[in-house]
Design a protein around this motif. Structure first.
Motif, PDB file in Angstrom:
ATOM      1  N   ALA A 137       0.894  -1.047  -0.085  1.00 10.29           N
ATOM      2  CA  ALA A 137       0.453  -0.379  -0.040  1.00 10.29           C
ATOM      3  C   ALA A 137       1.092   0.829  -0.330  1.00 10.29           C
ATOM      4  CB  ALA A 137      -0.882  -0.124   1.095  1.00 10.29           C
ATOM      5  N   PHE A 138       1.845   1.575   0.883  1.00  7.04           N
ATOM      6  CA  PHE A 138       3.005   1.914   0.805  1.00  7.04           C
ATOM      7  C   PHE A 138       3.153   2.522  -0.636  1.00  7.04           C
ATOM      8  CE2 PHE A 138       7.429   3.546   0.778  1.00  7.04           C
ATOM      9  CZ  PHE A 138       7.512   4.710   2.336  1.00  7.04           C
ATOM     10  N   PHE A 139       3.791   1.631  -1.041  1.00 10.60           N
ATOM     11  CA  PHE A 139       4.546   2.021  -2.726  1.00 10.60           C
ATOM     12  C   PHE A 139       3.163   2.449  -3.649  1.00 10.60           C
ATOM     13  CE2 PHE A 139       7.893  -1.701  -1.328  1.00 10.60           C
ATOM     14  CZ  PHE A 139       8.968   0.344  -1.367  1.00 10.60           C
ATOM     15  N   ALA A 140       2.173   1.551  -3.279  1.00 12.35           N
ATOM     16  CA  ALA A 140       0.803   1.541  -4.189  1.00 12.35           C
ATOM     17  C   ALA A 140       0.418   3.267  -3.868  1.00 12.35           C
ATOM     18  CB  ALA A 140      -0.549   0.819  -4.177  1.00 12.35           C
ATOM     19  N   ALA A 141       1.114   3.965  -3.222  1.00 11.78           N
ATOM     20  CA  ALA A 141       0.637   5.624  -2.631  1.00 11.78           C
ATOM     21  C   ALA A 141       1.667   6.464  -3.100  1.00 11.78           C
ATOM     22  CB  ALA A 141       0.451   5.741  -1.260  1.00 11.78           C
ATOM     23  N   GLY A 142       2.157   6.267  -3.918  1.00 10.27           N
ATOM     24  CA  GLY A 142       3.343   6.796  -5.024  1.00 10.27           C
ATOM     25  C   GLY A 142       4.644   7.020  -4.050  1.00 10.27           C
ATOM     26  N   TRP A 143       5.061   6.289  -2.961  1.00 10.09           N
ATOM     27  CA  TRP A 143       6.419   6.718  -2.266  1.00 10.09           C
ATOM     28  C   TRP A 143       7.346   5.122  -3.551  1.00 10.09           C
ATOM     29  CZ3 TRP A 143       7.290   9.849   1.196  1.00 10.09           C
ATOM     30  CH2 TRP A 143       6.196   9.578   2.073  1.00 10.09           C
ATOM     31  N   THR A 144       8.488   5.669  -2.826  1.00  8.31           N
ATOM     32  CA  THR A 144       9.650   4.999  -3.099  1.00  8.31           C
ATOM     33  C   THR A 144      10.615   3.999  -2.588  1.00  8.31           C
ATOM     34  OG1 THR A 144      11.157   6.509  -3.544  1.00  8.31           O
ATOM     35  CG2 THR A 144       9.736   7.020  -5.187  1.00  8.31           C
ATOM     36  N   LYS A 145      11.345   3.333  -3.393  1.00  5.88           N
ATOM     37  CA  LYS A 145      12.021   2.404  -2.472  1.00  5.88           C
ATOM     38  C   LYS A 145      12.804   3.246  -1.790  1.00  5.88           C
ATOM     39  CE  LYS A 145      12.204  -1.810  -5.121  1.00  5.88           C
ATOM     40  NZ  LYS A 145      12.586  -2.463  -6.542  1.00  5.88           N
ATOM     41  N   GLY A 146      13.592   3.971  -2.280  1.00  3.55           N
ATOM     42  CA  GLY A 146      13.953   5.682  -1.293  1.00  3.55           C
ATOM     43  C   GLY A 146      13.603   5.931  -0.477  1.00  3.55           C
ATOM     44  N   ASN A 147      11.745   6.259  -0.165  1.00  7.37           N
ATOM     45  CA  ASN A 147      11.260   6.603   0.526  1.00  7.37           C
ATOM     46  C   ASN A 147      10.965   5.656   1.880  1.00  7.37           C
ATOM     47  OD1 ASN A 147       8.840   8.022  -2.137  1.00  7.37           O
ATOM     48  ND2 ASN A 147      10.908   9.191  -0.842  1.00  7.37           N
ATOM     49  N   ILE A 148      11.273   4.336   1.597  1.00 14.65           N
ATOM     50  CA  ILE A 148      11.355   3.309   2.425  1.00 14.65           C
ATOM     51  C   ILE A 148      12.427   3.535   3.393  1.00 14.65           C
ATOM     52  CG2 ILE A 148      11.682   0.956   1.048  1.00 14.65           C
ATOM     53  CD1 ILE A 148       8.913  -0.639   2.605  1.00 14.65           C
ATOM     54  N   VAL A 149      13.244   3.491   2.159  1.00  8.13           N
ATOM     55  CA  VAL A 149      15.349   3.584   3.189  1.00  8.13           C
ATOM     56  C   VAL A 149      15.117   4.638   4.041  1.00  8.13           C
ATOM     57  CG1 VAL A 149      17.557   4.050   2.927  1.00  8.13           C
ATOM     58  CG2 VAL A 149      15.827   1.622   1.528  1.00  8.13           C
ATOM     59  N   ASP A 150      14.283   5.565   4.016  1.00  9.18           N
ATOM     60  CA  ASP A 150      15.198   6.853   4.415  1.00  9.18           C
ATOM     61  C   ASP A 150      13.685   6.672   5.798  1.00  9.18           C
ATOM     62  OD1 ASP A 150      16.590   8.018   2.889  1.00  9.18           O
ATOM     63  OD2 ASP A 150      15.125   9.078   1.694  1.00  9.18           O
ATOM     64  N   ALA A 151      12.698   6.110   5.680  1.00  7.07           N
ATOM     65  CA  ALA A 151      11.145   6.045   6.538  1.00  7.07           C
ATOM     66  C   ALA A 151      12.101   5.098   7.567  1.00  7.07           C
ATOM     67  CB  ALA A 151      10.186   5.706   6.004  1.00  7.07           C
ATOM     68  N   ILE A 152      12.760   4.431   7.185  1.00  2.00           N
ATOM     69  CA  ILE A 152      13.376   3.048   8.295  1.00  2.00           C
ATOM     70  C   ILE A 152      14.068   3.814   9.127  1.00  2.00           C
ATOM     71  CG2 ILE A 152      14.404   1.268   8.580  1.00  2.00           C
ATOM     72  CD1 ILE A 152      13.173   0.292   6.076  1.00  2.00           C
ATOM     73  N   VAL A 153      15.909   4.728   8.318  1.00  9.00           N
ATOM     74  CA  VAL A 153      16.360   5.090   9.020  1.00  9.00           C
ATOM     75  C   VAL A 153      15.781   6.320  10.124  1.00  9.00           C
ATOM     76  CG1 VAL A 153      18.319   7.236   8.884  1.00  9.00           C
ATOM     77  CG2 VAL A 153      17.676   5.100   6.900  1.00  9.00           C
ATOM     78  N   VAL A 154      14.707   7.286   9.266  1.00  5.14           N
ATOM     79  CA  VAL A 154      13.906   8.157  10.352  1.00  5.14           C
ATOM     80  C   VAL A 154      13.739   7.398  11.457  1.00  5.14           C
ATOM     81  CG1 VAL A 154      12.070   9.949  11.077  1.00  5.14           C
ATOM     82  CG2 VAL A 154      13.415   9.713   8.978  1.00  5.14           C
ATOM     83  N   ILE A 155      12.261   6.226  11.548  1.00  4.36           N
ATOM     84  CA  ILE A 155      11.801   5.469  12.429  1.00  4.36           C
ATOM     85  C   ILE A 155      13.205   4.764  13.691  1.00  4.36           C
ATOM     86  CG2 ILE A 155      11.396   2.879  12.457  1.00  4.36           C
ATOM     87  CD1 ILE A 155       9.640   3.320  10.506  1.00  4.36           C
ATOM     88  N   GLY A 156      14.171   4.586  12.818  1.00  2.61           N
ATOM     89  CA  GLY A 156      15.555   3.472  14.213  1.00  2.61           C
ATOM     90  C   GLY A 156      16.145   4.818  14.883  1.00  2.61           C
ATOM     91  N   ASP A 157      16.321   5.826  13.924  1.00  3.22           N
ATOM     92  CA  ASP A 157      16.186   7.272  14.782  1.00  3.22           C
ATOM     93  C   ASP A 157      15.542   7.875  15.792  1.00  3.22           C
ATOM     94  OD1 ASP A 157      17.891   9.596  15.584  1.00  3.22           O
ATOM     95  OD2 ASP A 157      16.208  10.594  14.221  1.00  3.22           O
ATOM     96  N   LYS A 158      13.872   8.071  15.542  1.00  4.00           N
ATOM     97  CA  LYS A 158      13.204   7.956  16.294  1.00  4.00           C
ATOM     98  C   LYS A 158      13.048   7.054  17.682  1.00  4.00           C
ATOM     99  CE  LYS A 158      12.146  11.291  16.447  1.00  4.00           C
ATOM    100  NZ  LYS A 158      12.592  12.339  17.903  1.00  4.00           N
ATOM    101  N   THR A 159      13.518   5.815  17.844  1.00  7.55           N
ATOM    102  CA  THR A 159      13.397   5.226  18.682  1.00  7.55           C
ATOM    103  C   THR A 159      14.692   4.916  19.635  1.00  7.55           C
ATOM    104  OG1 THR A 159      12.191   3.231  17.053  1.00  7.55           O
ATOM    105  CG2 THR A 159      13.425   2.243  18.804  1.00  7.55           C
ATOM    106  N   VAL A 160      15.479   5.623  19.087  1.00  6.37           N
ATOM    107  CA  VAL A 160      16.827   5.492  19.847  1.00  6.37           C
ATOM    108  C   VAL A 160      16.581   7.047  20.596  1.00  6.37           C
ATOM    109  CG1 VAL A 160      19.164   5.698  20.151  1.00  6.37           C
ATOM    110  CG2 VAL A 160      18.560   4.774  18.472  1.00  6.37           C
ATOM    111  N   THR A 161      16.054   7.436  20.549  1.00  7.57           N
ATOM    112  CA  THR A 161      15.506   9.232  21.234  1.00  7.57           C
ATOM    113  C   THR A 161      14.302   8.870  21.554  1.00  7.57           C
ATOM    114  OG1 THR A 161      14.100  10.226  19.476  1.00  7.57           O
ATOM    115  CG2 THR A 161      16.846  10.403  19.342  1.00  7.57           C
TER     116      THR A 161
END
Length: 132
Positions: free
Chosen positions: A87-111
């Motif tokens: 659904a994420f990809f169907a909404a227009g997001w890209t593979k690069g977007n999912i990588v960047d999203a996971i980086v933000v998720i990881g960073d926010k989890t740490v903080t």
């Protein structure tokens, strides 16, 4: 801060969706307070911020796919439901977007974990409680 300020394929609004959803999942009072203020300055209304924190964004289909996937990733510690990835990809997001999203998720989890452990005093107005 290096992660938060790193170059990203995600807009500031998208990053705030990620920050709010993850901070809600992790019950981080500090990050919820700070990112509520930041999300308002990014253009979200108070009602939209509360909805985002619940893992949805019905007011924007693309952000909704991001919020739903983010909540699923955070709750399931990285083991995303494939239908939400699709659904994420169907909404227009890209593979690069999912990588960047996971980086933000990881960073926010740490903080979130840093605050949960250190209990640094919250120096932002408290975020409203989310109705469950």
């Amino acid at each position: 801060m290096a992660f938060q300020n790193a170059k990203s394929s995600l807009s500031g609004k998208a990053r705030e969706v990620l920050n709010l959803v993850v901070s809600e999942v992790n019950s981080c009072e500090y990050c919820l307070a700070a990112h509520t203020v930041i999300a308002r300055s990014a253009g979200f209304t108070d009602e939209q911020i509360l909805e985002i924190r619940s893992g949805k964004a019905s007011f924007d289909a693309k952000l909704d796919a991001l919020a739903r996937l983010t909540r699923n990733i955070a709750v399931n510690r990285g083991h995303a439901d494939q239908s939400l990835v699709d659904a994420f990809f169907a909404a227009g997001w890209t593979k690069g977007n999912i990588v960047d999203a996971i980086v933000v998720i990881g960073d926010k989890t740490v903080t979130n974990y840093l605050h949960g452990t250190t209990r640094v005093p919250v120096d932002f107005p408290a975020a409203p409680k989310l109705d469950t």
